[in-house]
Design a protein around this motif. Structure first.
Motif, PDB file in Angstrom:
ATOM      1  N   LYS A   1      -6.242  -4.567  25.648  1.00  0.00           N
ATOM      2  CA  LYS A   1      -7.342  -4.544  26.609  1.00  0.00           C
ATOM      3  C   LYS A   1      -7.030  -3.593  27.762  1.00  0.00           C
ATOM      4  O   LYS A   1      -7.905  -2.842  28.213  1.00  0.00           O
ATOM      5  CB  LYS A   1      -7.577  -5.961  27.139  1.00  0.00           C
ATOM      6  N   VAL A   2      -5.775  -3.570  28.201  1.00  0.00           N
ATOM      7  CA  VAL A   2      -5.380  -2.665  29.281  1.00  0.00           C
ATOM      8  C   VAL A   2      -5.527  -1.215  28.835  1.00  0.00           C
ATOM      9  O   VAL A   2      -6.050  -0.366  29.563  1.00  0.00           O
ATOM     10  CB  VAL A   2      -3.933  -2.962  29.729  1.00  0.00           C
ATOM     11  N   LYS A   3      -5.083  -0.902  27.617  1.00  0.00           N
ATOM     12  CA  LYS A   3      -5.213   0.465  27.109  1.00  0.00           C
ATOM     13  C   LYS A   3      -6.675   0.885  26.997  1.00  0.00           C
ATOM     14  O   LYS A   3      -7.041   2.014  27.311  1.00  0.00           O
ATOM     15  CB  LYS A   3      -4.522   0.585  25.765  1.00  0.00           C
ATOM     16  N   GLN A   4      -7.510  -0.029  26.539  1.00  0.00           N
ATOM     17  CA  GLN A   4      -8.934   0.269  26.406  1.00  0.00           C
ATOM     18  C   GLN A   4      -9.547   0.609  27.763  1.00  0.00           C
ATOM     19  O   GLN A   4     -10.286   1.594  27.905  1.00  0.00           O
ATOM     20  CB  GLN A   4      -9.655  -0.921  25.776  1.00  0.00           C
ATOM     21  N   LEU A   5      -9.229  -0.188  28.775  1.00  0.00           N
ATOM     22  CA  LEU A   5      -9.786   0.052  30.099  1.00  0.00           C
ATOM     23  C   LEU A   5      -9.186   1.294  30.749  1.00  0.00           C
ATOM     24  O   LEU A   5      -9.861   1.983  31.520  1.00  0.00           O
ATOM     25  CB  LEU A   5      -9.563  -1.172  30.979  1.00  0.00           C
TER      26      LEU A   5
END
Length: 380
Positions: free
Chosen positions: A103-107
């Motif tokens: 999720k962090v990479k996506q954001l």
């Protein structure tokens, strides 16, 4: 100590009445001697209960934190065992962080894309301004041509068709100018909507990224303070959820409070700062020195719970409830404080400023109580 005083009194009676025969030893003096001894003992006991009150209900209380994860997931590591001393920040357990890292990479990718899009807004603003200038120039030209066509028509050198045609072109040009100005205002509004150094669209995604990073950090559960964990039944593979009624474990804080409960009429002379001594059952033979921190002038009998019902008065009961005790908080010098387990019980004595010579009696009693703690009185 009380026994010594009574023994001294008995010796004095023997010396004066029997040995020296200063006072005749008859039925009257015998009854008087016994009555005097009982009166002396009662006076001493009742006095020391006021000037050096004692409590048989002393409790060592620790706060307990129910460790509940902020995020849900599968436990991948349990870093501790129960009943181990821990420092604040030590790792207790870890939850699978894979979905939170993704999720962090996506954001992070969305932030990069939004930042790039924000940079193109300045180019869009320049383009919109150019279109506005061009549309305004075309409008000015069409107005000029309309004026010329109208003059020619009046002079008979032009026709009405040209006037109507240029009038239509002026209307179209005015619409183009309005559309160009609207597009320019739209881009300007986006550029003016800022939160800190970022425009709103970028700031929104950055806030989501910060929340995702916080969730990622929350997959590592740490000790909230100094203390130790109990009831560590969680194991790798268990699935934890962020629900308060399903804690992963209980964490006992190192900070401790010592509370002694006294009858309501024993507190008249107790003040903060008075010396106190405690005899814990877990520390037989030892007397722990303490001081009075404060008196908790409240108990549950004085509390009325919020309700729509009229509360019952004590007079309506067959027997009025017994008066509850008040709690006195005691503090122990941290430098000389022994290990006192949570839930330890014992007795205590407080030495007020009144009649200091009688404090010695209570000191003897509290030490005798401490020695009695060596005895384990059970038959099985």
């Amino acid at each position: 100590m009380l026994e010594i005083i009574i023994g001294g009194y008995a010796f004095l009676v023997w010396l004066l009445c029997i040995k020296l025969k200063v006072i005749p030893w008859n039925i009257k003096t015998q009854v008087g001697a016994v009555s005097g001894g009982l009166a002396l003992a009662a006076t001493i006991i009742l006095t020391i209960n006021v000037v050096t009150p004692s409590s048989s209900d002393v409790r060592a209380i620790n706060y307990v934190v129910e460790v509940v994860p902020r995020v849900s997931g599968t436990v991948t590591r349990v870093a501790i065992e129960g009943n181990q001393r821990l420092k604040k920040g030590d790792v207790l357990l870890e939850i699978d962080s894979t979905p939170y890292r993704l999720k962090v990479k996506q954001l992070e990718a969305q932030v990069a894309d939004a930042t790039a899009s924000a940079k193109t807004l300045w180019q869009d603003l320049d383009s919109a301004k150019t279109q506005t200038i061009a549309a305004q120039a075309h409008l000015d030209l069409m107005k000029k041509r309309l004026g010329q066509a109208q003059e020619l028509a009046k002079a008979g050198a032009g026709n009405q068709f040209d006037v109507e045609n240029f009038a239509t072109e002026v209307k179209k040009a005015e619409s183009s100018v309005a559309n160009a100005k609207t597009a320019e205002a739209r881009v300007t509004t986006k550029l003016e909507a800022v939160v800190g150094p970022d425009i709103a669209s970028v700031a929104q995604i950055k806030a989501q990224l910060e929340a995702a990073k916080y969730d990622l950090e929350s997959t590592i559960i740490r000790a909230p303070t100094d203390g130790y964990a109990v009831n560590v039944a969680v194991r790798p593979g268990n699935f934890l959820t962020a629900m308060p009624f399903r804690p992963a474990m209980s964490f006992v804080e190192h900070e401790q409070r010592i509370v002694a409960f006294f009858e309501q009429n024993e507190l008249r002379f107790i003040k903060p700062g008075d010396k106190a001594e405690i005899a814990f059952k877990t520390l037989p033979g030892d007397v722990v020195r303490a001081k009075v921190d404060s008196i908790v002038w409240a108990n549950s009998q004085g509390q009325t719970m919020q309700s729509g019902a009229v509360p019952n008065m004590p007079m309506e009961h067959l027997n009025a409830p017994l008066a509850q005790k008040f709690a006195v908080k005691l503090t122990i010098n941290p430098e000389n404080k022994p290990f006192i387990p949570m839930g330890a019980r014992g007795g205590a004595a407080v030495y007020t400023e009144k009649l200091a010579p009688l404090h010695l009696l209570r000191m003897v009693m509290i030490r005798a109580q401490s020695l009695m703690n060596y005895l384990v009185l059970k038959l099985h």
